[in-house]
Structures are given as C-alpha cells and as structure tokens.
Design an enzyme around this catalytic site. Sequence first.
Site, short mmCIF file in Angstrom:
data_model
loop_
_atom_site.label_atom_id
_atom_site.label_comp_id
_atom_site.label_asym_id
_atom_site.label_seq_id
_atom_site.Cartn_x
_atom_site.Cartn_y
_atom_site.Cartn_z
N GLY A 74 59.01 27.37 -69.41
CA GLY A 74 59.54 27.02 -68.09
C GLY A 74 59.87 25.55 -68.00
N GLU A 133 49.37 33.36 -58.07
CA GLU A 133 50.15 34.56 -58.43
C GLU A 133 49.37 35.51 -59.34
OE1 GLU A 133 53.60 33.23 -60.62
OE2 GLU A 133 52.39 32.31 -62.20
N MET A 161 52.17 29.32 -58.05
CA MET A 161 52.24 29.74 -59.46
C MET A 161 50.94 29.39 -60.19
SD MET A 161 56.10 28.93 -60.68
CE MET A 161 57.40 30.15 -60.48
N GLY A 162 50.98 29.51 -61.50
CA GLY A 162 49.81 29.13 -62.30
C GLY A 162 49.42 30.13 -63.36
N ILE A 170 53.26 23.27 -65.71
CA ILE A 170 52.77 23.03 -64.35
C ILE A 170 51.44 23.75 -64.15
CG2 ILE A 170 55.08 22.72 -63.34
CD1 ILE A 170 54.65 25.58 -62.06
N ASP A 171 51.14 24.74 -65.00
CA ASP A 171 49.94 25.56 -64.81
C ASP A 171 48.64 24.82 -65.18
OD1 ASP A 171 51.80 27.53 -64.24
OD2 ASP A 171 51.73 28.41 -66.25
N GLU A 192 51.65 26.88 -74.07
CA GLU A 192 50.96 27.73 -75.04
C GLU A 192 51.93 28.48 -75.97
OE1 GLU A 192 49.49 30.87 -72.65
OE2 GLU A 192 48.76 32.00 -74.39
N GLN A 239 58.21 24.90 -56.85
CA GLN A 239 57.10 24.12 -57.41
C GLN A 239 57.45 23.42 -58.71
OE1 GLN A 239 53.26 26.80 -56.92
NE2 GLN A 239 55.11 28.00 -56.80
O1 F6P Z 1 54.32 28.64 -66.82
C1 F6P Z 1 55.01 28.10 -65.75
C2 F6P Z 1 55.41 29.17 -64.77
O2 F6P Z 1 56.06 28.55 -63.68
C3 F6P Z 1 54.28 30.08 -64.29
O3 F6P Z 1 53.48 29.47 -63.32
C4 F6P Z 1 55.04 31.27 -63.82
O4 F6P Z 1 54.27 32.44 -63.87
C5 F6P Z 1 56.16 31.35 -64.81
O5 F6P Z 1 56.31 30.07 -65.37
C6 F6P Z 1 57.48 31.80 -64.22
O6 F6P Z 1 58.38 31.90 -65.24
P1 F6P Z 1 59.95 32.13 -65.04
O7 F6P Z 1 60.54 30.83 -64.62
O8 F6P Z 1 60.40 32.55 -66.38
O9 F6P Z 1 60.10 33.17 -63.98
#
Ligand code: F6P
Length: 343
Positions: A11, A223, A170-171, A127-128, A104, A275
């Site tokens: 992300g 989430e 998120m997270g 961001i997590d 990760e 976010q």
């Molecule tokens: O890992 C960052 C994050 O924003 C998470 O908090 C969230 O679950 C995920 O990425 C959302 O991913 P995408 O932008 O692919 O929907």
Amino acid sequence: MARIGLLTGGGDCPGLNAVIRAVVRKGINAYDHEFLGFRHGWAGVMDGKVDELTLQTTRGIIHRGGTILGTSRTNPYKVDGGAERARATLAQHRIDALIPIGGEDTLGVAGRLSEEGVKVVGVPKTIDNDLASTDYTFGFQTAVQIATDAIDRLHSTAESHNRVIVCEVMGRHAGWIAVHSGLAGGADAILVPERPFDIDEVCEHLRHRQSTGHPFSIVVVAEGATPKDGDVLSEYQTTDAFGHVRLGGIAVTLEREIEKRTGCEARMTLLGHIQRGGTPTAYDRVLGTRFGVEAIDAVTEGDFGKMVALRGTDIVRVPLEEALAEPKLIDPKLYETAEVFFG
Ligand code: F6P
C-alpha cells in the site's frame, strides 16, 4: 560506486518519497552511486519497467504523499517464472544492490531473493506499524493523526445528536492505529484484533454510559477486530497475491447491532484510504529520511540482508529474517491505558 535499484511495494504510505529522496541524495552526493527506480513494486522488477533516479527527479518530493515510483501488491513468487524474471531484470540492468521499501509482504519477497543471492537492504514501511524489530514504521504517525482529526470531528455529531458513532480505522490484524487514534481522540470504546470483543459487553458498556449521564459515545474499531465467537467481519471475500483477505466494513455490522441492541441511534464512518493519503507529518518525513540515509550507508558498506529500524531514538540495522518473523501486535499496557478512559 554502485548501481542501486529502488522500489516501493504494498500500500502507498506517507513518507515513501522522503525515503527515496534521502537514499538518492546521499547516494549520489556522498558515494557517487547510480540509481534506477523500478515502477510499481515487484511488478516493475519482473517486467523491467524502470526509470533513472537522479538528484533532479527526486527533488521537491519530501512533502508529497504516495510514491513517485508507483506501487503494487505483486508477488513474483506467485507468478509463473516471476522470481527468475526479476533476477534477469536485475542482471540486465547490472544492479549491484536493491533497496525495497515496503511492509511484511514486499520485504518477504526481498528476504527470499536475498537468500537466493540478491544483495538487499530493506526499509520498513506501513501505516499499520505491525512490523517486528522496529518500534515505528513511517506512515503510521500520519495515519494516526488523520484518524484522530476525524474522531475530533465526529464528536460534533455524536454530541449534537446523542448518537453512538462507530469509526473504523485500518491496521490489518494489528490495532495500532485504533488504539493510538482512539486514545488521542478520547474514544469510549476501542475494538482491536488483539482482544476479540463480545458485542453484548460492548452494548452493555454503551447502555451504562447512557444511564450514567453520557448520552453519546465514540467507538473506534480496527478493520481486523473480531467478535469472540466469530471470524473477521469483512464486506469482501477477496484475497491479494500474498493471501491476505481484503478487510473493511466491520463498522457496518456494528452500527446495525449497536442500534438494535441499545436502542440508541448509531452511525458509522469508514475512514478507508483517507488514512494513507496526503502529506506526511513532520515525524514521518524525518523517520523516512533517517531510514533512507541509513539504508544507503548499509548498502555502501556491503551490509546486506538487513532492514533498517528504529529502536528507541536510534536507527539501527537488523537481520531481515528477524523483522519478518512475526507481526508486531499492540502492547497490552498501551491498551490498558486507553481503557482507563472508557468509563
Ligand atoms: O497495509 C496497509 C493497509 O492500508 C491496511 O491497513 C489495509 O488493510 C490495506 O492496506 C488496504 O489495502 P488496499 O489499499 O489494497 O485496499
């Protein structure tokens, strides 16, 4: 002097451009290195999509959100011949070392390539804030500030209408954003993945608040929070190339259940990608810059297979495999501190 590849994966995250700028600025001015930026994460490495990064092209970007390199959740190990194609691109462009900037998943690919002989130094991004071995990742503080600002604004409606407002943040499977923004925003309940919740207990708590002179409440929910007797409540069924289920939407269920069980009007707000967007906070620009400078120093010293990290106030280098071993979950003591204010 070396030819170094950079990529941003996963992300987008506030502070990515600060890292790119720092790596290139110090790498060229102090060491005379050359830089190639791969487009859209590992996809660009597999497909050979590359741009030269210079002092000029990385100027004036420290305050910009997103990533000038683009990003994706591509996993070369899930594409037929993907890892071979990635290695072929690195050979074709005579890349001496790679600096992947990611969480990760992106760093997991870097770890595998490193075991196969590619020289890498990783930079932790998310961001997590769920990466082990680093106290904080850049992007987290910006996300927390955005969520806190939103909670402050949601207080107006909660208070004016005597409503329960559910704010979803998120997270992924860690509650860092929820607990930090909930604590800072004075939330009356915070639901995190680390502590499966009982909806009856949550509603009882909200009813108790009502009956003791607190006619409105703010509930912050991560989430990835899960009910004690159930699974993740997501609006989606899809998984990404790394096998992660797409999260989001637990607040929809909570709004309905809270209204039904407490008789109190409830509304939910899902903050989503707000976010991750926009300008990084000063803290994240500084952290990203410090990570970038350390990463290029590590590459120059030949200290490969490492990830740069924040320990206390120091920037250090840790083995990549250590950083990837386990996700970092919230500190129970932090949650207990937030809990003091739920009453
Ligand atoms: O890992 C960052 C994050 O924003 C998470 O908090 C969230 O679950 C995920 O990425 C959302 O991913 P995408 O932008 O692919 O929907």
